[in-house]
Design a protein around this motif. Structure first.
Motif, short mmCIF file in Angstrom:
data_model
loop_
_atom_site.label_atom_id
_atom_site.label_comp_id
_atom_site.label_asym_id
_atom_site.label_seq_id
_atom_site.Cartn_x
_atom_site.Cartn_y
_atom_site.Cartn_z
N ASN A 39 -48.11 -31.52 -9.45
CA ASN A 39 -48.96 -30.67 -8.62
C ASN A 39 -48.20 -29.51 -7.99
O ASN A 39 -48.79 -28.48 -7.65
N ALA A 40 -46.87 -29.66 -7.85
CA ALA A 40 -46.07 -28.55 -7.32
C ALA A 40 -46.20 -27.32 -8.20
O ALA A 40 -46.21 -26.19 -7.71
N HIS A 41 -46.32 -27.52 -9.53
CA HIS A 41 -46.47 -26.38 -10.44
C HIS A 41 -47.69 -25.55 -10.05
O HIS A 41 -47.64 -24.33 -9.92
N PHE A 42 -48.82 -26.24 -9.91
CA PHE A 42 -50.08 -25.57 -9.62
C PHE A 42 -50.08 -24.93 -8.24
O PHE A 42 -50.50 -23.79 -8.06
N LEU A 43 -49.57 -25.66 -7.26
CA LEU A 43 -49.57 -25.14 -5.89
C LEU A 43 -48.72 -23.88 -5.79
O LEU A 43 -49.11 -22.92 -5.12
N ARG A 44 -47.59 -23.85 -6.46
CA ARG A 44 -46.77 -22.64 -6.45
C ARG A 44 -47.54 -21.46 -7.00
O ARG A 44 -47.51 -20.36 -6.44
N GLY A 45 -48.25 -21.68 -8.11
CA GLY A 45 -49.01 -20.60 -8.71
C GLY A 45 -50.14 -20.13 -7.83
O GLY A 45 -50.39 -18.91 -7.71
N VAL A 46 -50.83 -21.06 -7.19
CA VAL A 46 -51.92 -20.70 -6.29
C VAL A 46 -51.40 -19.91 -5.09
O VAL A 46 -51.97 -18.88 -4.70
N LEU A 62 -52.33 -16.08 -4.02
CA LEU A 62 -52.86 -15.74 -2.69
C LEU A 62 -52.01 -14.65 -2.03
O LEU A 62 -52.54 -13.69 -1.46
N LEU A 63 -50.70 -14.79 -2.11
CA LEU A 63 -49.82 -13.79 -1.52
C LEU A 63 -50.00 -12.43 -2.18
O LEU A 63 -49.97 -11.39 -1.50
N SER A 64 -50.19 -12.41 -3.48
CA SER A 64 -50.36 -11.14 -4.20
C SER A 64 -51.62 -10.42 -3.77
O SER A 64 -51.73 -9.21 -3.93
N ARG A 65 -52.58 -11.17 -3.21
CA ARG A 65 -53.84 -10.57 -2.76
C ARG A 65 -53.83 -10.23 -1.28
O ARG A 65 -54.84 -9.83 -0.72
N GLY A 66 -52.70 -10.43 -0.64
CA GLY A 66 -52.59 -10.05 0.76
C GLY A 66 -52.85 -11.16 1.75
O GLY A 66 -52.85 -10.92 2.96
N HIS A 67 -53.05 -12.39 1.28
CA HIS A 67 -53.23 -13.53 2.18
C HIS A 67 -51.86 -14.07 2.59
O HIS A 67 -50.83 -13.69 2.02
N GLU A 68 -51.85 -14.97 3.55
CA GLU A 68 -50.65 -15.70 3.93
C GLU A 68 -50.76 -17.12 3.40
O GLU A 68 -51.86 -17.69 3.36
N ALA A 69 -49.65 -17.70 3.01
CA ALA A 69 -49.68 -19.07 2.46
C ALA A 69 -48.37 -19.77 2.79
O ALA A 69 -47.29 -19.24 2.51
N THR A 70 -48.47 -20.95 3.37
CA THR A 70 -47.31 -21.76 3.73
C THR A 70 -47.56 -23.20 3.29
O THR A 70 -48.69 -23.68 3.39
N ALA A 71 -46.52 -23.86 2.81
CA ALA A 71 -46.62 -25.27 2.46
C ALA A 71 -45.87 -26.10 3.49
O ALA A 71 -44.78 -25.71 3.94
N LEU A 72 -46.45 -27.22 3.86
CA LEU A 72 -45.79 -28.18 4.74
C LEU A 72 -45.55 -29.46 3.94
O LEU A 72 -46.47 -30.01 3.34
N GLU A 73 -44.31 -29.94 3.94
CA GLU A 73 -43.99 -31.14 3.20
C GLU A 73 -43.17 -32.08 4.08
O GLU A 73 -42.42 -31.63 4.96
N PRO A 74 -43.31 -33.39 3.92
CA PRO A 74 -42.57 -34.33 4.77
C PRO A 74 -41.07 -34.24 4.54
O PRO A 74 -40.61 -34.01 3.42
N SER A 75 -40.31 -34.44 5.60
CA SER A 75 -38.86 -34.36 5.50
C SER A 75 -38.30 -35.46 4.60
O SER A 75 -37.22 -35.32 4.04
N ALA A 88 -55.09 -17.32 -11.08
CA ALA A 88 -55.97 -16.29 -10.52
C ALA A 88 -57.42 -16.75 -10.57
O ALA A 88 -58.19 -16.54 -9.62
N HIS A 89 -57.82 -17.39 -11.68
CA HIS A 89 -59.17 -17.93 -11.76
C HIS A 89 -59.40 -18.98 -10.68
O HIS A 89 -60.46 -19.02 -10.05
N ARG A 90 -58.41 -19.85 -10.48
CA ARG A 90 -58.59 -20.92 -9.50
C ARG A 90 -58.62 -20.38 -8.07
O ARG A 90 -59.34 -20.93 -7.21
N VAL A 91 -57.89 -19.33 -7.80
CA VAL A 91 -57.96 -18.72 -6.47
C VAL A 91 -59.33 -18.09 -6.26
O VAL A 91 -59.91 -18.18 -5.17
N ASP A 92 -59.87 -17.46 -7.29
CA ASP A 92 -61.25 -16.94 -7.19
C ASP A 92 -62.19 -18.07 -6.79
O ASP A 92 -63.04 -17.91 -5.90
N GLU A 93 -62.06 -19.21 -7.45
CA GLU A 93 -62.94 -20.35 -7.18
C GLU A 93 -62.73 -20.87 -5.76
O GLU A 93 -63.71 -21.18 -5.05
N LEU A 94 -61.48 -20.96 -5.34
CA LEU A 94 -61.19 -21.47 -4.01
C LEU A 94 -61.76 -20.55 -2.93
O LEU A 94 -62.38 -21.01 -1.96
#
Length: 377
Positions: free
Chosen positions: A18-25, A29-42, A347-353
Motif C-alpha cells: 500500500n505504500a506504493h499507492f499512497l506515495r503516488g496519491v 495531490l501535491l502536484s495539484r496544489g494540495h498539502e499531504a502528510t503521512a503519519l506512521e507509528p514509530s 491521477a484517476h484515483r485522486v479525481d475519484e477521491l
C-alpha cells in the motif's frame, strides 16, 4: 486542502504494497496544489523489518527518491488532536491500531471539522473477519475499499455508513516504459512469499515454467522460507531479496516478461482485486501473464492487456509465445499501457477521491484549494 494519511508506513515498502499507492496519491495531490502528510507509528512493523533486513540505507534513500513527500512518526505520547486539528481530510489505513482508529472517530464525533475516511486494502475482512468487525467505524464519514467485492462485504456486515470502491493504481510518474534499458533477463517476478497463501501457485506458475524453458529468471521479494529458496535454486532462478519500489521500473525494463500470481484469498473470496503489481507492470510496458483470477469489475481487457494462464502448462506455452514472438509481445504491452493511462493512474484515483470528499464537505470548504475541474467532478 490539507490531507493527512495514517499508514503502516510511507517510508518503508517492505512487505507493504500500500505504500506504493499512497506515495503516488500524495505526489498527485501535491502536484495539484494540495498539502499531504503521512503519519506512521514509530514502531512500524514494515520499517523495523526493513532496517533489520537492509540497515538504515533504504530509509535515507526514500528521501532521495521522493523528496517532496512528508512523513512523520508518532508514539504513545503523540498529540493526535493537534495533528488533525488543521486537516481537511484524514484517511486512516486498516493496519492502524484499533484503539487509535476509535480515538480518531471520537475526535470527529466531538466536533472535528475534518472529513474522516477509513481505507481498507487487505483481505482481512474475509480471512480475519472478527478483527475488522471489532473496529469502531461509527463516526467515520465513509470507507474506501480497494475492490467492489470488499465494498460489498462492508455493506453486508454493516461496517461503516457509506462505502466506496477505490482501487489501487500505478504512479505513472515513476512507473513508465524505459526502452533505453538493455534486456539482460527473460523473466522476472517481484512479489513476497505471502504466508503460504500462494506457495503452490508460485511453484506451478513460476518455478516450473522457468525451469522447463530454461529462462534467465529473477525473483525479488521478502519472507521466502528456506524450502522456497531451495526450490528457486534448483530451478536455476536467481533470488535477490527485497527491492525498493522506486527501483522496480528499471528491473521490469531489464526483463522480457513478468507474471502475476495472486494470493488465494483474493481469488477465492474477493474477486476483481489484483495486486498493485499488475497496474505497475502494465504501466512499465512489460508483457504480463497471470495465474487465474476473476476480473469481475472489468478493470482490464483480458487477452489484450495481459494473458491469463489457467495452468502451469499453459503458463509455459504462453511464456514461450511471448518470448519468441516480438510483434505479439509489443502489441500486448501497448494495449496494457493504453488501459493504464486511460483508467488506472494515481491521477484517476485522486479525481475519484476528491469527488467523494466533495460530497462530505460544505461547499465553501470543499472548494478550498480545489481547481474548477476538480470541483466539477
Amino acid at each position: 486542502m490539507r490531507f493527512l494519511f495514517y499508514t503502516q508506513s510511507l517510508v518503508s515498502d517492505w512487505n507493504h504494497g500500500n505504500a506504493h499507492f499512497l506515495r503516488g496519491v500524495m505526489r498527485e495531490l501535491l502536484s495539484r496544489g494540495h498539502e499531504a502528510t503521512a503519519l506512521e507509528p514509530s514502531n512500524s512493523w514494515s520499517r523495523l523489518n526493513l532496517i533489520a533486513d537492509q540497515g538504515v540505507g533504504p530509509i535515507a534513500a526514500f528521501g532521495k527518491h521522493f523528496p517532496e513527500l512528508r512523513a512523520e512518526s508518532y508514539d504513545a505520547n503523540f498529540d493526535h488532536e493537534a495533528a488533525i486539528g488543521e486537516a481537511d481530510v484524514v484517511v486512516v489505513h486498516e493496519w492502524t491500531e484499533p484503539a487509535l482508529i476509535a480515538r480518531l472517530g471520537r475526535i470527529r464525533r466531538d466536533g472535528g471539522r475534518f472529513t474522516l475516511a477509513f481505507h481498507d486494502t487487505h483481505h482481512r475482512a474475509v480471512t480475519q473477519r472478527r478483527e475488522i468487525a471489532r473496529l469502531d467505524l461509527t463516526d467515520y464519514d465513509f470507507v474506501l475499499a480497494f475492490g467492489e467485492a470488499l465494498r460489498e462485504r462492508y455493506l453486508s456486515a454493516g461496517w461503516g455508513r457509506h462505502v466506496f470502491t477505490w482501487h489501487e493504481a500505478a504512479d505513472t510518474s515513476l512507473f513508465r516504459p524505459m526502452p533505453e534499458v538493455e534486456k539482460t533477463g527473460d523473466l522476472v517476478w517481484i512479489g513476497n512469499w505471502g504466508d503460504d497463501e500462494r506457495s503452490a501457485e508460485i511453484a506451478s506458475f513460476l518455478v516450473e515454467p522457468a525451469r522447463r524453458l530454461k529462462l534467465r529468471t529473477r525473483v525479488r521479494g521478502v519472507r521466502y522460507p528456506g524450502a522456497a529458496l531451495k526450490a528457486l535454486r534448483a530451478a536455476g532462478i536467481a533470488y535477490g531479496g527485497w527491492v525498493a519500489n522506486a527501483e522496480v521500473p528499471r528491473i521490469f525494463a531489464e526483463h522480457r516478461a513478468t507474471v502475476h500470481i495472486p494470493r488465494r484469498p483474493y481469488v477465492e473470496a474477493l474477486p476483481g482485486i489484483p495486486t498493485i503489481r499488475v497496474f505497475e507492470a502494465l504501466a512499465c510496458g512489460i508483457p504480463l501473464i497471470s495465474a487465474p483470477w476473476n476480473d469481475a469489475e472489468g478493470l482490464f481487457r483480458a487477452g489484450r492487456d495481459f494473458l491469463f494462464a489457467q495452468s502451469g502448462e499453459e503458463m509455459t506455452r504462453l511464456l514461450c509465445q511471448v518470448l519468441s514472438e516480438p510483434a505479439f509481445a509489443e502489441e500486448l504491452t501497448a494495449s496494457g499501457l493504453e488501459t493504464i493511462r486511460k483508467r488506472h493512474t494515481c491521477a484517476h484515483r485522486v479525481d475519484e477521491l476528491l469527488h467523494i470528499v466533495a460530497s462530505y464537505r460544505p461547499k465553501s470548504a470543499a472548494s478550498d484549494g480545489v481547481t474548477t475541474k476538480e470541483a466539477a467532478l
